[in-house]
Motif scaffolding. Structure first.
Motif, short mmCIF file in Angstrom:
data_model
loop_
_atom_site.label_atom_id
_atom_site.label_comp_id
_atom_site.label_asym_id
_atom_site.label_seq_id
_atom_site.Cartn_x
_atom_site.Cartn_y
_atom_site.Cartn_z
N ASP A 89 0.06 -3.16 -7.83
CA ASP A 89 1.39 -2.58 -7.62
C ASP A 89 1.99 -3.03 -6.30
O ASP A 89 3.19 -3.31 -6.20
CB ASP A 89 1.31 -1.05 -7.65
CG ASP A 89 1.09 -0.50 -9.05
OD1 ASP A 89 1.29 -1.28 -10.01
OD2 ASP A 89 0.70 0.67 -9.19
N MET A 127 5.41 -5.24 -5.86
CA MET A 127 6.55 -4.82 -5.04
C MET A 127 6.94 -5.91 -4.05
O MET A 127 8.13 -6.15 -3.81
CB MET A 127 6.22 -3.54 -4.28
CG MET A 127 6.30 -2.29 -5.15
SD MET A 127 6.48 -0.82 -4.16
CE MET A 127 7.15 0.33 -5.38
N TYR A 167 10.75 -7.65 -3.91
CA TYR A 167 11.61 -7.43 -2.75
C TYR A 167 12.26 -8.75 -2.34
O TYR A 167 11.67 -9.82 -2.49
CB TYR A 167 10.77 -6.86 -1.61
CG TYR A 167 11.54 -6.53 -0.35
CD1 TYR A 167 12.61 -5.63 -0.38
CD2 TYR A 167 11.19 -7.09 0.87
CE1 TYR A 167 13.30 -5.32 0.78
CE2 TYR A 167 11.88 -6.78 2.03
CZ TYR A 167 12.93 -5.90 1.98
OH TYR A 167 13.63 -5.59 3.12
N ASP A 189 2.40 2.38 -0.79
CA ASP A 189 2.86 3.25 0.29
C ASP A 189 2.40 2.78 1.67
O ASP A 189 2.75 3.38 2.68
CB ASP A 189 2.43 4.69 0.06
CG ASP A 189 0.93 4.85 -0.11
OD1 ASP A 189 0.23 3.82 -0.11
OD2 ASP A 189 0.46 5.99 -0.22
N LEU A 230 9.95 -0.32 -0.17
CA LEU A 230 9.82 0.62 -1.28
C LEU A 230 11.19 1.07 -1.79
O LEU A 230 11.43 1.09 -3.00
CB LEU A 230 9.01 1.84 -0.82
CG LEU A 230 7.63 1.57 -0.22
CD1 LEU A 230 6.95 2.89 0.15
CD2 LEU A 230 6.76 0.79 -1.19
N ASP A 231 12.10 1.40 -0.86
CA ASP A 231 13.42 1.89 -1.26
C ASP A 231 14.20 0.83 -2.02
O ASP A 231 14.83 1.12 -3.05
CB ASP A 231 14.21 2.34 -0.03
CG ASP A 231 13.61 3.57 0.63
OD1 ASP A 231 12.80 4.26 -0.02
OD2 ASP A 231 13.95 3.84 1.80
N ARG A 286 12.55 0.17 -5.58
CA ARG A 286 12.67 1.30 -6.50
C ARG A 286 14.10 1.58 -6.90
O ARG A 286 14.37 2.16 -7.95
CB ARG A 286 12.05 2.54 -5.87
CG ARG A 286 10.53 2.48 -5.79
CD ARG A 286 9.95 3.54 -4.89
NE ARG A 286 8.49 3.50 -4.88
CZ ARG A 286 7.73 4.13 -4.00
NH1 ARG A 286 8.28 4.86 -3.03
NH2 ARG A 286 6.40 4.03 -4.06
N SER A 287 15.06 1.15 -6.09
CA SER A 287 16.46 1.45 -6.38
C SER A 287 17.14 0.42 -7.25
O SER A 287 18.12 0.72 -7.92
CB SER A 287 17.25 1.59 -5.08
OG SER A 287 17.29 0.35 -4.39
#
Length: 492
Positions: free
Chosen positions: A363, A367, A371, A399, A406-407, A410-411
């Protein structure tokens, strides 16, 4: 009993390996045997050869600290042996032995790089002192040799991670221009690795033993940039309390890297143009002209052609520096390199910190791939360093990554952002069968994934969760051929 003898032999070999190794080369058996016996009593490991040819064969097999050679020998003489050592074993120190009638040859040998010469008959104290000095010199040479190797590992091209076809073409370009004096201009966003490429050009060039000087033009006030690069004389301006050597003179014989050249003022651009054309300049406040031999590599994170159109950058300077242009792609255009870079940075910072971190969770890696990395490779390294320091687990998890990563991931839902970045239009509905309707979006999604992964088909297939054969069939069906430069690299 046998084990005891074997242990003693092993200990003797270990002790022998720690002693300085000397090679004596002389066709006079009486001289070479007596000298070898004396040096062994002095605590050295000594081997002998009867001429330069035999010594050359021995050098190819074993490592020696010092070679002591006669000049006049059959087959290969001492001067030829010296030349072989200097060309192939630069960290070996050579002492030359000569008879009274061949002093001129000994002097020639010293000019060729021999450390010292001794005349026959050999006096014990003379050879003792000469060998001690030679070993000190050899220690310095070995340190310098290791330092150069470490610099090569740190700043050489092999240290730059990248299997993306765009990076492979850049590596080829670096190899092509490194041994020339040609001015190189690197363009690309901040954090893409321009400094590393500049150092790789220098360390792959004939100037690698000379200085590499890096200057960030954007970090130096405009009023001080000229003084910083060209130097100044005492009293030339307020605060100039002593003569100062500039960076160009410091880089004489080597390479100067001018980063953020777009920040240079018009007045400074005129003087830089002269230095590039004539390799001459005057320090601030001086009428003395200084000549330098410097290879210039420049970098910018802005479009210089547009700055020329706007009148903010001199056109003549732009054409003078834009001889060879290396465009470094942003990290979002080489997503296939992210796992390689992440692993390399992880290894580096684990070694620096001593933390027991072994890798990334799937994961976390996903990510990082999704990004967009506006700070490019520099931002990725900072994120990995932060994760290594803060994580309490053996694998870096999502995390552990910075919050902005992350923001952002995920957005935007990943693929939606990738599609929008490639300029895909909104859909306008026209009545048609569903099978036909989904062909357009599927083609656009596959194209977006291929571009995001720099046309790496294996990575693209993995991200789309289809096998590579299925991807090939869909690429052929939709006419999604590899770009010519990518096809060329993938077929090598």
């Amino acid at each position: 009993m046998t084990n005891s003898v074997h242990t003693q032999d092993s200990e003797l070999k270990a002790q022998d390996s720690l002693r300085p190794h000397l090679l004596l080369v002389d066709d006079d058996a009486l001289i070479v045997n007596s000298l070898a016996e004396f040096l062994r009593l002095e605590g050295y490991t000594v081997e002998t050869a009867s001429d330069g040819a035999q010594a050359t064969d021995m050098l190819a097999v074993d490592r020696y600290n010092v070679v002591i050679t006669d000049v006049n020998m059959p087959r290969v003489n001492g001067l030829e042996l010296l030349r072989t050592i200097k060309n192939n074993y630069p960290d070996i120190v050579v002492l030359v032995i000569t008879g009274y009638g061949t002093i001129e040859n000994a002097v020639d040998a010293v000019k060729m790089g021999a450390f010292e010469y001794l005349t026959k008959p050999i006096i014990d104290d003379e050879i003792r002192v000469a060998v001690q000095k030679a070993l000190k010199q050899q220690s310095l040479l070995s340190e310098n040799y290791l330092l150069k190797q470490q610099l090569g590992l740190r700043y050489g091209l092999d240290n730059i991670v990248g299997h993306d076809y765009k990076m492979l073409k850049i590596f080829d370009l670096v190899e092509a221009v490194a041994d020339s004096k040609t001015t190189v201009l690197m363009t690309g966003e901040s954090g893409t690795g321009k400094s590393l490429i500049a150092r790789a050009i220098h360390h792959r060039s004939p100037r690698s033993a000379k200085p590499f000087v890096e200057v960030s033009c954007g970090s130096i006030p405009e009023t001080l940039l000229e003084s910083e690069l060209f130097g100044h004389v005492k009293g030339s301006f307020t605060g100039a309390t002593y003569d100062k050597q500039g960076r160009f003179l410091a880089a004489n014989g080597g390479t100067i890297f001018l980063d953020e050249i777009n920040a240079a003022s018009p007045a400074f651009q005129v003087k830089l143009l002269r230095v590039l054309q004539e390799k001459k300049f005057e320090p601030v406040g001086s009428n003395t002209t200084i000549s330098v031999d410097v290879r210039v590599v420049l970098a910018t994170n802005q479009d210089l052609a547009k700055l020329v159109e706007q009148g903010a950058f001199r056109q003549d300077l732009y054409y003078r520096i834009n001889v060879v242009n290396i465009l470094l792609p942003p990290l979002r255009q080489r997503l296939g390199d992210i796992p390689l870079l992440a692993e390399a940075f992880l290894k580096k910072h684990v070694a620096d910190t001593g933390r027991k971190v072994h890798g990334f969770t799937p994961d976390a890696m996903d990510m990082m791939r999704r990004y967009t990395w506006p700070g490019n490779v520099r931002e990725l390294e900072n994120a990995i360093e932060r994760a290594v320091v803060l994580t309490k687990r053996p694998l870096i998890a999502p995390d552990d990554l910075p919050q902005q990563v992350l923001d952002a991931v995920r957005s935007d839902g990943g693929i939606v952002k990738a599609m929008s970045e490639h300029g895909m239009p909104d859909f306008v509905w026209t009545p048609m069968p569903l099978k036909q309707a989904i062909e357009g979006p599927e083609k656009q999604i596959i194209l977006a994934a291929l571009k995001a992964n720099s046309w790496n088909r294996q990575v693209t297939a993995e991200q789309l969760d289809i096998n590579r054969t299925t991807l090939y069939k869909k690429m052929k069906r939709y006419g999604l051929d590899l770009p010519e430069d990518a096809e060329e690299l993938f077929n090598e």
